[in-house]
Design a protein around this motif. Structure first.
Motif, mmCIF file in Angstrom:
data_model
loop_
_atom_site.group_PDB
_atom_site.id
_atom_site.type_symbol
_atom_site.label_atom_id
_atom_site.label_comp_id
_atom_site.label_asym_id
_atom_site.label_seq_id
_atom_site.Cartn_x
_atom_site.Cartn_y
_atom_site.Cartn_z
ATOM 1 N N ASP A 142 0.820 -1.213 0.000
ATOM 2 C CA ASP A 142 0.000 0.000 0.000
ATOM 3 C C ASP A 142 0.855 1.265 0.000
ATOM 4 O OD1 ASP A 142 -2.277 -1.516 0.008
ATOM 5 O OD2 ASP A 142 -2.555 -1.435 2.189
ATOM 6 N N ASP A 143 2.064 1.172 0.578
ATOM 7 C CA ASP A 143 2.941 2.344 0.638
ATOM 8 C C ASP A 143 3.795 2.504 -0.620
ATOM 9 O OD1 ASP A 143 4.770 0.302 0.891
ATOM 10 O OD2 ASP A 143 5.435 0.833 2.909
ATOM 11 N N GLU A 145 6.010 0.392 -1.756
ATOM 12 C CA GLU A 145 7.229 -0.419 -1.712
ATOM 13 C C GLU A 145 6.977 -1.785 -2.354
ATOM 14 O OE1 GLU A 145 10.414 0.363 -0.345
ATOM 15 O OE2 GLU A 145 9.520 2.361 -0.567
#
Length: 322
Positions: A142-143, A145
């Motif tokens: 979600d970030d 990465e």
């Protein structure tokens, strides 16, 4: 059981292809590049050389008997999930019940965060490797990465002189929830579709076998998506019942471990391999025989507690006839 199996005549016209999730086959040495701290002698799980060797012996015994009831011999090809590295595979091949078999292996280190990979064992007397390759499944968190998972392994070669292509998988788990992680298994399914589409361009009417722990059942959307897109046949569909599967969660059976194949295995052409049967290898020695979990897989660990069993999955297998 083994005495009965030893008396079965060897069928030279049959070959077994199997798949087995080995439940964390880690060696007992620290690898600074992987998350193997749970499987060290001083860890909470106390993963000692003795426990490691016991697991190798048990897994080797199980593998040597897959399909033996029907063929009188060990499997020609075995896909493996949850192996830490090449050393663990070599130790498995050298274990008591496999050392007399001429098993080779194909393995690539993946970037999986748990440090586990897929691999392929093959009997060098039955199968000759022509080509192998690993494919990354690209996932993001979600970030933004990168979310690293197991690579997909393709091995092409000659089984009893006939070319086949085996694609070994271990798709993302449902640990954070089936729906929440479904997109990851869709991504893996799409990668398999891409691999097979490329094989169909490169080869004329290729014979393809897709094996793995898909962390989805035969009726799941990800599996149906793959089957429908490629025209594969999934013999595991009829094996999954309320009381039978390969692994359990909350007292419910799942059949995450499956073997699918291209429909040209139904063509009964002389001197070519054709589909004979498929099954779950769930003999009693692989099960808990008493208590509230009777009939479930006899595991190596339940959480941090050592149980000394085989795996939390049963193997699956298909038999092909020439």
């Amino acid at each position: 059981m083994t005495g009965d199996l030893e008396a079965i005549p060897v069928r030279d016209d049959l070959q077994t292809i199997a798949f087995y999730n080995l439940e964390n086959l880690f060696d007992f040495e620290d690898d600074p590049n992987t998350h193997d701290n749970d499987f060290l002698p001083r860890s909470e799980k106390k993963w000692t050389p003795k426990r490691y060797k016991n697991k190798l012996r048990k897994l080797g015994f199980a593998i040597s008997n897959i399909g033996k009831k029907e063929t009188g011999k060990h499997p020609a090809i075995v896909g493996l999930a949850e192996v830490e590295n090449a050393k663990a595979i070599e130790d498995l091949i050298a274990s008591k019940h496999l050392e007399a078999i001429n098993y080779g292996y194909v393995h690539y280190d993946s970037l999986d965060e748990r440090g586990i990979d897929v691999a392929l064992l093959y009997d060098s007397d039955a199968f000759e490797v022509e080509h192998s390759e690993s494919f990354r499944v690209h996932l993001t968190r979600d970030d933004g990465e990168t979310d690293y998972t197991r690579d997909i392994l393709l091995v092409s070669g000659l089984l009893d002189g006939e070319q086949i292509h085996v694609i070994a998988n271990h798709w993302s788990s449902r640990r954070e929830g089936a729906k929440e992680t479904e997109h990851k298994r869709f991504a893996a399914a799409d990668k398999v579709i891409e691999i097979i589409n490329d094989l169909n361009i490169k080869y004329s009417n290729p014979k393809i076998v897709v094996i793995g722990d898909f962390n989805d059942d035969p009726a799941s959307t990800s599996i149906k998506r793959m089957v429908d897109s490629l025209g594969l046949f999934n013999p595991m569909e009829v094996l999954h019942t309320y009381s039978r599967g390969t692994t359990t969660y909350n007292y419910q059976w799942n059949l995450f471990d499956q073997i699918l194949f291209s429909t040209n295995f139904f063509e009964a052409t002389p001197d070519t391999l054709s589909f004979d049967k498929a099954n779950i290898f769930d003999d009693d020695f692989l099960k808990l025989l008493k208590g509230r979990y009777k009939g479930k897989p006899f595991r190596t660990y339940v959480g941090p507690k050592y149980k000394g069993g085989y795996s939390d999955h049963f193997p699956v297998y298909t038999i092909f006839k020439k």
